[in-house]
Design a protein around this motif. Structure first.
Motif, PDB file in Angstrom:
ATOM      1  N   THR A  32      -8.355  28.800  19.444  1.00  0.00           N
ATOM      2  CA  THR A  32      -7.234  28.658  20.381  1.00  0.00           C
ATOM      3  C   THR A  32      -6.860  30.043  20.899  1.00  0.00           C
ATOM      4  OG1 THR A  32      -5.520  28.842  18.672  1.00  0.00           O
ATOM      5  CG2 THR A  32      -6.270  26.613  19.226  1.00  0.00           C
ATOM      6  N   VAL A  33      -6.236  30.048  22.054  1.00  0.00           N
ATOM      7  CA  VAL A  33      -5.673  31.274  22.609  1.00  0.00           C
ATOM      8  C   VAL A  33      -4.243  30.941  23.015  1.00  0.00           C
ATOM      9  CG1 VAL A  33      -6.572  30.859  24.942  1.00  0.00           C
ATOM     10  CG2 VAL A  33      -5.983  33.163  24.249  1.00  0.00           C
ATOM     11  N   ARG A  34      -3.322  31.854  22.700  1.00  0.00           N
ATOM     12  CA  ARG A  34      -1.908  31.587  22.983  1.00  0.00           C
ATOM     13  C   ARG A  34      -1.258  32.860  23.532  1.00  0.00           C
ATOM     14  NH1 ARG A  34       2.843  32.541  20.325  1.00  0.00           N
ATOM     15  NH2 ARG A  34       1.817  33.240  18.421  1.00  0.00           N
ATOM     16  N   PRO A  35      -0.780  32.786  24.774  1.00  0.00           N
ATOM     17  CA  PRO A  35       0.025  33.904  25.258  1.00  0.00           C
ATOM     18  C   PRO A  35       1.297  33.993  24.417  1.00  0.00           C
ATOM     19  CG  PRO A  35      -0.689  32.519  27.081  1.00  0.00           C
ATOM     20  CD  PRO A  35      -1.020  31.786  25.807  1.00  0.00           C
ATOM     21  N   HIS A  36       1.851  35.169  24.276  1.00  0.00           N
ATOM     22  CA  HIS A  36       3.068  35.337  23.488  1.00  0.00           C
ATOM     23  C   HIS A  36       4.165  34.429  24.049  1.00  0.00           C
ATOM     24  CE1 HIS A  36       1.720  38.579  20.887  1.00  0.00           C
ATOM     25  NE2 HIS A  36       0.988  38.960  21.923  1.00  0.00           N
ATOM     26  N   ALA A  37       4.877  33.748  23.156  1.00  0.00           N
ATOM     27  CA  ALA A  37       5.977  32.841  23.487  1.00  0.00           C
ATOM     28  C   ALA A  37       5.515  31.633  24.293  1.00  0.00           C
ATOM     29  CB  ALA A  37       7.087  33.579  24.218  1.00  0.00           C
ATOM     30  N   GLY A  64      -4.456  42.450  31.153  1.00  0.00           N
ATOM     31  CA  GLY A  64      -3.252  43.085  30.627  1.00  0.00           C
ATOM     32  C   GLY A  64      -2.354  42.158  29.845  1.00  0.00           C
ATOM     33  N   ASP A  65      -2.559  40.835  29.962  1.00  0.00           N
ATOM     34  CA  ASP A  65      -1.746  39.881  29.194  1.00  0.00           C
ATOM     35  C   ASP A  65      -1.991  40.071  27.701  1.00  0.00           C
ATOM     36  OD1 ASP A  65      -0.801  38.753  31.508  1.00  0.00           O
ATOM     37  OD2 ASP A  65      -1.876  36.844  31.276  1.00  0.00           O
ATOM     38  N   ARG A  66      -0.951  39.911  26.914  1.00  0.00           N
ATOM     39  CA  ARG A  66      -1.045  39.950  25.453  1.00  0.00           C
ATOM     40  C   ARG A  66      -1.194  38.515  24.968  1.00  0.00           C
ATOM     41  NH1 ARG A  66      -2.230  43.273  22.681  1.00  0.00           N
ATOM     42  NH2 ARG A  66      -0.658  43.104  21.111  1.00  0.00           N
ATOM     43  N   VAL A  67      -2.159  38.269  24.094  1.00  0.00           N
ATOM     44  CA  VAL A  67      -2.418  36.920  23.585  1.00  0.00           C
ATOM     45  C   VAL A  67      -2.697  36.969  22.085  1.00  0.00           C
ATOM     46  CG1 VAL A  67      -3.341  36.040  25.771  1.00  0.00           C
ATOM     47  CG2 VAL A  67      -4.897  37.073  24.124  1.00  0.00           C
ATOM     48  N   TRP A  68      -2.620  35.781  21.484  1.00  0.00           N
ATOM     49  CA  TRP A  68      -3.052  35.581  20.104  1.00  0.00           C
ATOM     50  C   TRP A  68      -4.299  34.719  20.162  1.00  0.00           C
ATOM     51  CZ3 TRP A  68      -0.947  38.183  16.210  1.00  0.00           C
ATOM     52  CH2 TRP A  68       0.366  38.655  16.343  1.00  0.00           C
ATOM     53  N   VAL A  69      -5.356  35.142  19.510  1.00  0.00           N
ATOM     54  CA  VAL A  69      -6.599  34.373  19.438  1.00  0.00           C
ATOM     55  C   VAL A  69      -6.762  33.909  18.001  1.00  0.00           C
ATOM     56  CG1 VAL A  69      -9.101  34.449  19.726  1.00  0.00           C
ATOM     57  CG2 VAL A  69      -7.631  35.756  21.284  1.00  0.00           C
ATOM     58  N   ARG A  70      -6.955  32.609  17.825  1.00  0.00           N
ATOM     59  CA  ARG A  70      -7.177  32.056  16.486  1.00  0.00           C
ATOM     60  C   ARG A  70      -8.613  31.559  16.446  1.00  0.00           C
ATOM     61  NH1 ARG A  70      -3.454  30.060  12.574  1.00  0.00           N
ATOM     62  NH2 ARG A  70      -1.847  30.301  14.147  1.00  0.00           N
ATOM     63  N   LEU A  71      -9.404  32.107  15.542  1.00  0.00           N
ATOM     64  CA  LEU A  71     -10.823  31.782  15.432  1.00  0.00           C
ATOM     65  C   LEU A  71     -11.062  30.791  14.309  1.00  0.00           C
ATOM     66  CD1 LEU A  71     -12.196  35.426  15.664  1.00  0.00           C
ATOM     67  CD2 LEU A  71     -11.812  33.809  17.524  1.00  0.00           C
ATOM     68  N   ALA A  72     -11.577  29.642  14.635  1.00  0.00           N
ATOM     69  CA  ALA A  72     -11.995  28.648  13.642  1.00  0.00           C
ATOM     70  C   ALA A  72     -10.929  28.364  12.591  1.00  0.00           C
ATOM     71  CB  ALA A  72     -13.298  29.098  12.979  1.00  0.00           C
ATOM     72  N   GLY A  73      -9.676  28.231  13.008  1.00  0.00           N
ATOM     73  CA  GLY A  73      -8.605  27.885  12.091  1.00  0.00           C
ATOM     74  C   GLY A  73      -8.103  29.017  11.229  1.00  0.00           C
ATOM     75  N   GLY A  74      -8.580  30.235  11.452  1.00  0.00           N
ATOM     76  CA  GLY A  74      -8.141  31.379  10.661  1.00  0.00           C
ATOM     77  C   GLY A  74      -6.795  31.909  11.143  1.00  0.00           C
ATOM     78  N   LEU A  75      -6.456  33.075  10.677  1.00  0.00           N
ATOM     79  CA  LEU A  75      -5.209  33.711  11.092  1.00  0.00           C
ATOM     80  C   LEU A  75      -5.295  34.154  12.542  1.00  0.00           C
ATOM     81  CD1 LEU A  75      -4.546  35.908   7.938  1.00  0.00           C
ATOM     82  CD2 LEU A  75      -3.387  33.803   8.583  1.00  0.00           C
ATOM     83  N   ALA A  79      -4.462  40.335  20.660  1.00  0.00           N
ATOM     84  CA  ALA A  79      -5.465  40.867  21.582  1.00  0.00           C
ATOM     85  C   ALA A  79      -4.845  41.098  22.953  1.00  0.00           C
ATOM     86  CB  ALA A  79      -6.638  39.899  21.693  1.00  0.00           C
ATOM     87  N   THR A  80      -5.572  41.847  23.772  1.00  0.00           N
ATOM     88  CA  THR A  80      -5.190  42.093  25.162  1.00  0.00           C
ATOM     89  C   THR A  80      -6.298  41.556  26.054  1.00  0.00           C
ATOM     90  OG1 THR A  80      -4.004  44.099  24.542  1.00  0.00           O
ATOM     91  CG2 THR A  80      -4.618  43.877  26.853  1.00  0.00           C
ATOM     92  N   VAL A  81      -5.924  40.837  27.106  1.00  0.00           N
ATOM     93  CA  VAL A  81      -6.903  40.332  28.062  1.00  0.00           C
ATOM     94  C   VAL A  81      -7.410  41.512  28.894  1.00  0.00           C
ATOM     95  CG1 VAL A  81      -7.245  38.845  30.071  1.00  0.00           C
ATOM     96  CG2 VAL A  81      -5.839  38.047  28.149  1.00  0.00           C
ATOM     97  N   VAL A  82      -8.729  41.680  28.935  1.00  0.00           N
ATOM     98  CA  VAL A  82      -9.340  42.756  29.703  1.00  0.00           C
ATOM     99  C   VAL A  82      -9.766  42.249  31.078  1.00  0.00           C
ATOM    100  CG1 VAL A  82     -11.249  44.421  29.746  1.00  0.00           C
ATOM    101  CG2 VAL A  82     -10.111  43.889  27.596  1.00  0.00           C
ATOM    102  N   TRP A  83     -10.284  41.025  31.123  1.00  0.00           N
ATOM    103  CA  TRP A  83     -10.685  40.414  32.387  1.00  0.00           C
ATOM    104  C   TRP A  83     -10.605  38.904  32.247  1.00  0.00           C
ATOM    105  CZ3 TRP A  83     -14.680  37.002  32.102  1.00  0.00           C
ATOM    106  CH2 TRP A  83     -15.523  37.107  31.000  1.00  0.00           C
ATOM    107  N   GLY A  90     -12.155  37.746  28.764  1.00  0.00           N
ATOM    108  CA  GLY A  90     -12.603  38.773  27.836  1.00  0.00           C
ATOM    109  C   GLY A  90     -11.393  39.410  27.179  1.00  0.00           C
ATOM    110  N   CYS A  91     -11.380  39.452  25.861  1.00  0.00           N
ATOM    111  CA  CYS A  91     -10.241  39.993  25.117  1.00  0.00           C
ATOM    112  C   CYS A  91     -10.664  41.157  24.239  1.00  0.00           C
ATOM    113  CB  CYS A  91      -9.635  38.919  24.215  1.00  0.00           C
ATOM    114  SG  CYS A  91      -8.927  37.532  25.107  1.00  0.00           S
ATOM    115  N   ARG A  92      -9.781  42.131  24.100  1.00  0.00           N
ATOM    116  CA  ARG A  92      -9.978  43.252  23.172  1.00  0.00           C
ATOM    117  C   ARG A  92      -8.957  43.097  22.060  1.00  0.00           C
ATOM    118  NH1 ARG A  92      -9.303  47.431  26.487  1.00  0.00           N
ATOM    119  NH2 ARG A  92      -7.090  47.390  26.133  1.00  0.00           N
ATOM    120  N   PHE A  93      -9.430  43.047  20.815  1.00  0.00           N
ATOM    121  CA  PHE A  93      -8.534  42.895  19.673  1.00  0.00           C
ATOM    122  C   PHE A  93      -7.751  44.182  19.444  1.00  0.00           C
ATOM    123  CE2 PHE A  93     -12.211  40.126  18.089  1.00  0.00           C
ATOM    124  CZ  PHE A  93     -11.686  38.990  18.675  1.00  0.00           C
ATOM    125  N   ASP A  94      -6.494  44.029  18.997  1.00  0.00           N
ATOM    126  CA  ASP A  94      -5.678  45.205  18.682  1.00  0.00           C
ATOM    127  C   ASP A  94      -6.270  45.986  17.515  1.00  0.00           C
ATOM    128  OD1 ASP A  94      -4.031  44.320  20.677  1.00  0.00           O
ATOM    129  OD2 ASP A  94      -2.284  43.985  19.397  1.00  0.00           O
TER     130      ASP A  94
END
Length: 110
Positions: A32-37, A64-75, A79-83, A90-94
């Motif tokens: 899943t991907v979730r923008p903040h709030a 530039g959007d800040r998101v939360w990426v959840r991989l396969a049910g993990g924590l 991340a920041t959206v790059v494109w 495409g996301c870059r993890f913090d």
């Protein structure tokens, strides 16, 4: 009038590849991907590295959007959206992923 010094010289095309680590092809449909709030949106991963990933989702994400990426049910991973284009993002993890996490995701160990 052109001189000998200004003659056209063929050059190799510039490389747009700016990644410092290689990405590994994966097929993770339960992400899943979730923008903040905001509510999470179903996503699937098609490639992954220690520092980022490419996801396919129905959500609209802008560079530039800040998101939360959840991989396969993990924590969730901050991340920041790059494109973003045509349903792919495409996301870059913090913070880089641990080697064990990447190994589990790329080998299908859950």
């Amino acid at each position: 009038m052109a001189s000998r010094a200004s003659r056209y010289v063929a050059a190799e095309p510039a490389s747009l590849e700016q990644r410092t680590t290689p990405r590994m092809a994966v097929s993770i449909a339960d992400a899943t991907v979730r923008p903040h709030a905001a509510a999470p949106v179903a996503a699937s991963l098609s490639d992954l590295s220690a520092y980022g990933c490419r996801i396919a989702s129905m959500g609209d994400h802008a560079a530039g959007d800040r998101v939360w990426v959840r991989l396969a049910g993990g924590l969730p991973i901050a991340a920041t959206v790059v494109w973003s284009a045509d349903g792919l993002t495409g996301c870059r993890f913090d913070q880089g992923l641990a080697r064990e996490v990447i190994r589990a995701l790329t080998l299908g160990v859950r």
